[in-house]
Design a protein around this motif. Sequence first.
Motif, PDB file in Angstrom:
ATOM      1  N   ALA A 313       0.841  -1.194   0.000  1.00  0.00           N
ATOM      2  CA  ALA A 313       0.000   0.000   0.000  1.00  0.00           C
ATOM      3  C   ALA A 313       0.878   1.247   0.000  1.00  0.00           C
ATOM      4  O   ALA A 313       2.061   1.198   0.377  1.00  0.00           O
ATOM      5  CB  ALA A 313      -0.915   0.007   1.222  1.00  0.00           C
ATOM      6  N   ASN A 314       0.306   2.350  -0.407  1.00  0.00           N
ATOM      7  CA  ASN A 314       1.037   3.614  -0.406  1.00  0.00           C
ATOM      8  C   ASN A 314       1.529   3.959   0.999  1.00  0.00           C
ATOM      9  O   ASN A 314       0.817   3.752   1.989  1.00  0.00           O
ATOM     10  CB  ASN A 314       0.143   4.751  -0.907  1.00  0.00           C
ATOM     11  CG  ASN A 314      -0.103   4.673  -2.401  1.00  0.00           C
ATOM     12  OD1 ASN A 314       0.724   4.176  -3.161  1.00  0.00           O
ATOM     13  ND2 ASN A 314      -1.259   5.152  -2.838  1.00  0.00           N
ATOM     14  N   ASN A 315       2.745   4.471   1.072  1.00  0.00           N
ATOM     15  CA  ASN A 315       3.336   4.931   2.333  1.00  0.00           C
ATOM     16  C   ASN A 315       3.419   3.824   3.384  1.00  0.00           C
ATOM     17  O   ASN A 315       3.333   4.079   4.584  1.00  0.00           O
ATOM     18  CB  ASN A 315       2.554   6.123   2.894  1.00  0.00           C
ATOM     19  CG  ASN A 315       2.458   7.268   1.915  1.00  0.00           C
ATOM     20  OD1 ASN A 315       3.428   7.588   1.220  1.00  0.00           O
ATOM     21  ND2 ASN A 315       1.291   7.885   1.835  1.00  0.00           N
ATOM     22  N   TRP A 316       3.608   2.587   2.921  1.00  0.00           N
ATOM     23  CA  TRP A 316       3.651   1.463   3.849  1.00  0.00           C
ATOM     24  C   TRP A 316       4.783   1.598   4.857  1.00  0.00           C
ATOM     25  O   TRP A 316       4.652   1.159   6.018  1.00  0.00           O
ATOM     26  CB  TRP A 316       3.805   0.147   3.081  1.00  0.00           C
ATOM     27  CG  TRP A 316       5.112   0.009   2.342  1.00  0.00           C
ATOM     28  CD1 TRP A 316       5.365   0.334   1.044  1.00  0.00           C
ATOM     29  CD2 TRP A 316       6.353  -0.476   2.885  1.00  0.00           C
ATOM     30  NE1 TRP A 316       6.682   0.081   0.731  1.00  0.00           N
ATOM     31  CE2 TRP A 316       7.314  -0.412   1.842  1.00  0.00           C
ATOM     32  CE3 TRP A 316       6.742  -0.955   4.133  1.00  0.00           C
ATOM     33  CZ2 TRP A 316       8.645  -0.808   2.030  1.00  0.00           C
ATOM     34  CZ3 TRP A 316       8.070  -1.347   4.313  1.00  0.00           C
ATOM     35  CH2 TRP A 316       8.989  -1.274   3.264  1.00  0.00           C
ATOM     36  N   ASP A 317       5.895   2.195   4.435  1.00  0.00           N
ATOM     37  CA  ASP A 317       7.044   2.303   5.335  1.00  0.00           C
ATOM     38  C   ASP A 317       6.757   3.225   6.513  1.00  0.00           C
ATOM     39  O   ASP A 317       7.106   2.918   7.662  1.00  0.00           O
ATOM     40  CB  ASP A 317       8.286   2.770   4.576  1.00  0.00           C
ATOM     41  CG  ASP A 317       8.058   4.041   3.779  1.00  0.00           C
ATOM     42  OD1 ASP A 317       6.914   4.297   3.330  1.00  0.00           O
ATOM     43  OD2 ASP A 317       9.037   4.810   3.586  1.00  0.00           O
ATOM     44  N   ILE A 318       6.090   4.348   6.252  1.00  0.00           N
ATOM     45  CA  ILE A 318       5.725   5.265   7.334  1.00  0.00           C
ATOM     46  C   ILE A 318       4.711   4.602   8.260  1.00  0.00           C
ATOM     47  O   ILE A 318       4.828   4.654   9.493  1.00  0.00           O
ATOM     48  CB  ILE A 318       5.147   6.578   6.768  1.00  0.00           C
ATOM     49  CG1 ILE A 318       6.247   7.373   6.062  1.00  0.00           C
ATOM     50  CG2 ILE A 318       4.519   7.414   7.873  1.00  0.00           C
ATOM     51  CD1 ILE A 318       5.758   8.669   5.438  1.00  0.00           C
TER      52      ILE A 318
END
Length: 369
Positions: A313-318
Amino acid sequence: MLTGKPRHSASKSSSTAASLDRAVIIFSSIVLSLFTLGLVASIWNLPTPTTYRQGLLFSFHQSINLSRSGLDDVDDIHNSVEDLDDELSMLHEEGLTIRDMGNNFGNPKLPAHISHTQHIPQAKWPISIRDEDGDFEDVVHPGHRAKNHPDVIMSVPKMWIDDPVSIHQNKLMSRETAMKIGSCTVPDASGNFARGDECPLNERTIYVAIASYRDYQCRDTVTSIFERAAHPERIRVGVIDQIDVGEDIHCDAPYDLCSDNPEQMLCKYKNQLDILQVDPLLAVGPVFARHLGHRLYRGEYYYMQSDAHVTYANNWDIDIIDQQESTKNEMAVLSTYLSNYSEKALNEDGDGIMTERPIMCCEYTIVIS
C-alpha cells in the motif's frame, strides 16, 4: 403418526452427519499422508551436484546473484567431520558449548580464550553484499545426509556480526548496546550512521527479506516495495531467489531494458536490491530460505520479512514504523496474515481500503434439510 417419523428423521440426520465427519477425516488423512510422502521424497532426492569449488558470479541487469553449491571429496568430508568432533571435545573441556563459539565453530583452530570484546560492525549506508564477493563462507546444506550422500556445501554471505555471542553474551542486551545497531540514511556530524534515537523516523533504514521459490510475482513485489514507499531511498531488499535458470523469471528482471526505461523501480533502485540465487533443487522449505535471507541483513534499523507475492500500500514504510513505535515496546514484533488480492484491499491508486482484518481459520458447515 407424530411419534415414529421425528425419531426416524433424527436418526437419519445423525447418520448423515457421522458419515460426513468420517469422510472429512479420511480426506484429511489422505492429504496429510501425501504431504508427508512428498516432503520425504523431496529430501530423499536432493541432488548430488557436480564437483566444483569456484564461486558462481551471475550478473543480471547489474544486480549480481551470489551463490555456490558443490561436492567435496569424500575423504575431505570425513576428515572435516573428525576435525569438528575434536573441536567439540575441546569446547567441552573448556566448559563451553557451540553457542559460546557463535559462527566461529568449525574454524580449524580453537581460540585459547573466547573474547567478548568484538565490536559491532560500523554502520554504513548504502550497503550491499556485492561488496563482499569472495568473502563468503561455506555451510553444509541441512538436507545433505538425508540420502547418505556426501555433504553438499553452499557458499553463502556471512552473518553481519561474525560472532553475535560476543555482543549479546547470551543475555538480553542493554538499551545502550542495542542503540548502536541500526543505520540511518544520513550520518551525524562525525560520519556515524548508527544514530540510535537521534535518527529521525523518515531516515531510519528498513531491510526487507524475501524468500521466493520460483515465484513469477517476485519482481512485482519488489517493484511495489520501492514504488509505494514514501522514502524508497531508505529501503534495502534481500531476496533468496530459488529459481531454475532459463525457465523461471529472475526477481530482479525488469519488464523493459533499463537503458530504454531507467525509471523502472528495478532499475532505479538496483543498488538497493541484493539477490542470492539458489538452485530450486536445494530448496527444503521456507525456514532455511529465510535463514539465508537473514544472512543478507547488514545492520538496518528495522527488519521485515515479506512473501514474494505481495502488493504494498502507499506509504507502507511510514505506516508500519508508526505502528511499531506506537507499541512503545522495543521487543514488539508486528505480524499479520495479509488480505487476499481478490478481496480488493487496495484501491486503484494503491491506498488501503480494508476496514476488516483477515483471520486464518478452517471450518466446514453441514446443512441437513
